[in-house]
Motif scaffolding. Structure first.
Motif, PDB file in Angstrom:
ATOM      1  N   PRO A 191      34.182  15.310  10.896  1.00 39.39           N
ATOM      2  CA  PRO A 191      32.750  15.213  11.147  1.00 39.39           C
ATOM      3  C   PRO A 191      32.502  14.524  12.491  1.00 39.39           C
ATOM      4  O   PRO A 191      33.326  13.721  12.952  1.00 39.39           O
ATOM      5  N   PHE A 192      31.362  14.824  13.098  1.00 36.73           N
ATOM      6  CA  PHE A 192      31.066  14.248  14.411  1.00 36.73           C
ATOM      7  C   PHE A 192      29.556  14.172  14.580  1.00 36.73           C
ATOM      8  O   PHE A 192      28.849  15.150  14.305  1.00 36.73           O
ATOM      9  N   LYS A 193      29.066  13.034  15.001  1.00 43.64           N
ATOM     10  CA  LYS A 193      27.655  12.889  15.362  1.00 43.64           C
ATOM     11  C   LYS A 193      27.608  12.174  16.708  1.00 43.64           C
ATOM     12  O   LYS A 193      27.957  10.996  16.797  1.00 43.64           O
ATOM     13  N   PRO A 194      27.189  12.872  17.770  1.00 44.98           N
ATOM     14  CA  PRO A 194      27.238  12.275  19.115  1.00 44.98           C
ATOM     15  C   PRO A 194      26.470  10.965  19.205  1.00 44.98           C
ATOM     16  O   PRO A 194      26.956   9.988  19.766  1.00 44.98           O
ATOM     17  N   GLN A 195      25.263  10.974  18.658  1.00 45.84           N
ATOM     18  CA  GLN A 195      24.405   9.785  18.718  1.00 45.84           C
ATOM     19  C   GLN A 195      23.698   9.609  17.384  1.00 45.84           C
ATOM     20  O   GLN A 195      23.105  10.551  16.863  1.00 45.84           O
ATOM     21  N   ASN A 196      23.768   8.431  16.844  1.00 46.41           N
ATOM     22  CA  ASN A 196      23.086   8.111  15.597  1.00 46.41           C
ATOM     23  C   ASN A 196      22.189   6.913  15.839  1.00 46.41           C
ATOM     24  O   ASN A 196      22.536   6.024  16.620  1.00 46.41           O
ATOM     25  N   MET A 197      21.035   6.879  15.193  1.00 45.75           N
ATOM     26  CA  MET A 197      20.197   5.682  15.217  1.00 45.75           C
ATOM     27  C   MET A 197      20.041   5.212  13.780  1.00 45.75           C
ATOM     28  O   MET A 197      19.361   5.850  12.978  1.00 45.75           O
ATOM     29  N   SER A 198      20.700   4.123  13.453  1.00 46.21           N
ATOM     30  CA  SER A 198      20.679   3.631  12.089  1.00 46.21           C
ATOM     31  C   SER A 198      21.201   2.212  12.042  1.00 46.21           C
ATOM     32  O   SER A 198      22.116   1.853  12.792  1.00 46.21           O
TER      33      SER A 198
ATOM     34  N   HIS B  52      35.418   7.540  16.733  1.00 50.90           N
ATOM     35  CA  HIS B  52      35.133   8.740  17.521  1.00 50.90           C
ATOM     36  C   HIS B  52      34.263   9.737  16.764  1.00 50.90           C
ATOM     37  O   HIS B  52      33.757  10.691  17.363  1.00 50.90           O
ATOM     38  N   MET B  53      34.055   9.520  15.473  1.00 44.94           N
ATOM     39  CA  MET B  53      33.164  10.394  14.706  1.00 44.94           C
ATOM     40  C   MET B  53      31.698  10.119  14.988  1.00 44.94           C
ATOM     41  O   MET B  53      30.837  10.951  14.669  1.00 44.94           O
ATOM     42  N   ASN B  54      31.398   8.979  15.575  1.00 43.78           N
ATOM     43  CA  ASN B  54      30.026   8.614  15.956  1.00 43.78           C
ATOM     44  C   ASN B  54      30.108   7.726  17.188  1.00 43.78           C
ATOM     45  O   ASN B  54      29.970   6.506  17.100  1.00 43.78           O
ATOM     46  N   PRO B  55      30.360   8.334  18.361  1.00 42.25           N
ATOM     47  CA  PRO B  55      30.638   7.533  19.559  1.00 42.25           C
ATOM     48  C   PRO B  55      29.470   6.705  20.069  1.00 42.25           C
ATOM     49  O   PRO B  55      29.691   5.702  20.746  1.00 42.25           O
ATOM     50  N   VAL B  56      28.236   7.100  19.760  1.00 44.57           N
ATOM     51  CA  VAL B  56      27.085   6.294  20.177  1.00 44.57           C
ATOM     52  C   VAL B  56      26.232   5.993  18.951  1.00 44.57           C
ATOM     53  O   VAL B  56      25.709   6.904  18.303  1.00 44.57           O
ATOM     54  N   LEU B  57      26.129   4.714  18.626  1.00 50.62           N
ATOM     55  CA  LEU B  57      25.319   4.254  17.501  1.00 50.62           C
ATOM     56  C   LEU B  57      24.263   3.305  18.036  1.00 50.62           C
ATOM     57  O   LEU B  57      24.586   2.289  18.666  1.00 50.62           O
TER      58      LEU B  57
ATOM     59  N   ILE C 132      23.231  -0.986  21.558  1.00 51.26           N
ATOM     60  CA  ILE C 132      23.962   0.249  21.833  1.00 51.26           C
ATOM     61  C   ILE C 132      25.443   0.008  21.551  1.00 51.26           C
ATOM     62  O   ILE C 132      26.096  -0.796  22.211  1.00 51.26           O
ATOM     63  N   VAL C 133      25.966   0.712  20.540  1.00 53.39           N
ATOM     64  CA  VAL C 133      27.376   0.615  20.160  1.00 53.39           C
ATOM     65  C   VAL C 133      28.073   1.883  20.652  1.00 53.39           C
ATOM     66  O   VAL C 133      27.686   2.990  20.272  1.00 53.39           O
ATOM     67  N   VAL C 134      29.067   1.730  21.503  1.00 55.74           N
ATOM     68  CA  VAL C 134      29.774   2.868  22.090  1.00 55.74           C
ATOM     69  C   VAL C 134      31.229   2.837  21.625  1.00 55.74           C
ATOM     70  O   VAL C 134      31.936   1.847  21.829  1.00 55.74           O
ATOM     71  N   GLN C 135      31.638   3.922  20.981  1.00 54.94           N
ATOM     72  CA  GLN C 135      32.986   4.035  20.421  1.00 54.94           C
ATOM     73  C   GLN C 135      33.351   2.777  19.637  1.00 54.94           C
ATOM     74  O   GLN C 135      34.436   2.221  19.759  1.00 54.94           O
TER      75      GLN C 135
END
Length: 491
Positions: free
Chosen positions: A41-48, A78-83, A94-97
């Motif tokens: 699974p992969f989500k480029p950017q999540n807001m949560s 790597h499944m959600n590189p930007v949170l 901003i959480v990156v990797q």
């Protein structure tokens, strides 16, 4: 893109937030895994503010952790590189990797996004190198053309990675035809060319009644109809992605039960899936109490959940009058549990000398524990195991910024990994605070809490229930989606 990548990919975007993207990806991840494919699974950017600890360190959205579980693999950063984790006053963290990179308000983040696409593509390539299929989840709405510049979450990513898109709409909200057809007509023609089909989700009633609707959407958009997915009650047993799913759950909507647990709902609630195992218990009536409603006087336990902005939520708690209700609850002999940010609120003071959550300063806490918290920019992110004060085993995780110390910490809640202690207990034993998340998903811990509140040991195998729900979701999607057609459109 890297020529060594072996995976095919398909992206699932939505006409809006909370249309079921996360669960459809989770269900397909389990269905395709059951077919023998290696799925990521992969989500480029999540807001949560609902985050999970990944196996390689760092944090990702809990929805991607659930999707990884559906694919029977460990979650990776790597499944959600930007949170993006919304905070008060300072915008979003901003959480990156997996690691905190910065904080930015909404306007500045629009400029920051362009610098994050290389990290997003790097993570996507890593997953693609180890999978047969990458199932990509978009964020929010595909038709937010006002946010299209520098986009990394939806069409910006699809175009950069050359991934075909399926658009999901929620018929339960109404206006499904306009939502899907409107999406096709407002987005850029180049973006529209990436869309290969659509799914209509959460249908109730006779599917034959919407046959013409499906045909009209296909005719007006030129997209392939991949299926009409009926509402699945079992999906309610799976964690929700974000706080939107909590809206409308009022203080008396749950089932009746002899153990009443009240949860004040605050603006920056985090890791709210801590509540799900309690809600699944037959003996428990879980009451989500929104501002404007008093905490019930007959609650056995008031539970203060995690918060991404402790000081702002402490202010909101007082403005709602929950502090008065909470003091009365304690005077009546009731129990209180604070998790993470909720634990910090229970102390004498919360100090923020570095301005982590906004302006530097200190605010008085609720004074129910003799402890004090100092917030800091250093974040602890870890999976943990140990025993609680009554020698009951647990496993869980920590995601928090700050340190809590004081006399009540001498009565620790937990011993972690045999090397350190966590939490605090009041002198009368009725107020407990801990930084641990995931406690109630552990059947032993949940049983111990039910017995402390006058109930009986739990007979519920919570984790088995999650697995059963994922299996049921996979079977449901295999029955109502053209999964073979979806596979054939992946690129």
């Amino acid at each position: 893109m890297n020529s060594e990548m072996t995976a095919r990919a398909l992206m699932f975007q939505g006409t809006g937030s909370d249309v079921g993207k996360s669960l459809i990806v989770a269900g397909l991840a389990r269905a395709l895994t059951n077919r023998g494919y290696r799925i990521r699974p992969f989500k480029p950017q999540n807001m949560s503010n609902n985050a999970a600890v990944a196996v390689d360190g760092g944090e990702i959205g809990r929805a991607q952790a659930l999707q990884a579980r559906a694919a029977r693999i460990a979650p990776s950063v790597h499944m959600n590189p930007v949170l993006l984790k919304p905070q008060s006053m300072v915008g979003a963290q901003i959480v990156v990797q997996g690691k905190v990179a910065a904080s930015a308000d909404a306007a500045r983040y629009q400029d920051v996004k362009r610098t994050l696409m290389p990290r997003v593509l790097e993570s996507f390539e890593r997953l693609s190198a180890e999978a047969d299929f990458v199932l990509v989840e978009g964020a929010g709405s595909a038709s937010e053309i006002n946010l299209r510049a520098n986009d990394i979450a939806n069409m910006g990513f699809a175009r950069a990675a050359n991934v075909p898109v399926v658009v999901i709409g929620d018929i339960d909200r109404g206006g499904i035809i306009a939502s899907l057809v409107g999406t096709a007509h407002v987005i850029d023609p180049g973006d529209a060319a990436m869309i290969c089909g659509f799914i209509v989700n959460r249908f109730r009633g006779d599917p034959a009644l919407f046959k013409r609707g499906m045909e009209e959407i296909a005719r007006r958009t030129g997209w392939s109809p991949f299926g009409l997915v009926p509402h699945l009650p079992a999906a309610a047993r799976l964690p929700a992605e974000d706080a939107l799913a909590l809206m409308g759950k009022d203080a008396r909507r749950g089932k009746n039960g002899p153990i009443r647990i009240a949860v004040p709902m605050l603006p920056h609630i985090a890791n709210f899936d801590d509540l799900d195992p309690l809600e699944a218990e037959p003996e428990v009536e879980l009451l989500r109490v929104w501002p404007g409603t008093a905490l019930p006087g007959d609650a056995a336990l008031v539970l203060l959940p995690g918060s991404k902005s402790t000081i702002a939520d402490l202010t909101a708690l007082r403005e709602a009058g929950f502090d008065i209700d909470l003091a009365a609850h304690v005077r009546r002999g009731g129990h209180v549990l604070g998790l993470c940010g909720g634990y910090q609120m229970l102390g004498r003071v919360v100090s923020d000398p570095e301005g982590v959550e906004g302006a530097a300063g200190s605010v008085p806490g609720l004074g129910l524990l003799d402890v004090a918290t100092t917030l800091s920019k250093e974040k602890r992110v870890a999976t943990v195991a140990g025993t609680s004060f009554d020698n009951v085993p647990f496993d869980g995780y920590e995601i928090h910024m700050g340190e809590t110390t004081g006399p009540d910490c001498a009565r620790r809640f937990a011993q972690i990994d045999g090397s350190r202690t966590d939490g605090a207990i009041s002198a009368n034993g009725r107020v407990i605070g801990t930084y641990l998340h995931g406690l109630f998903a552990n059947d032993h811990q949940r049983s111990a809490w039910l017995k402390r509140l006058g109930g009986t040991a739990s007979a519920l195998d919570y984790e088995a229930g999650v697995e059963e729900a994922l299996d049921a979701l996979a079977v449901h999607l295999e029955a109502h989606l053209d999964v073979d057609a979806l596979i054939s459109h992946a690129a």
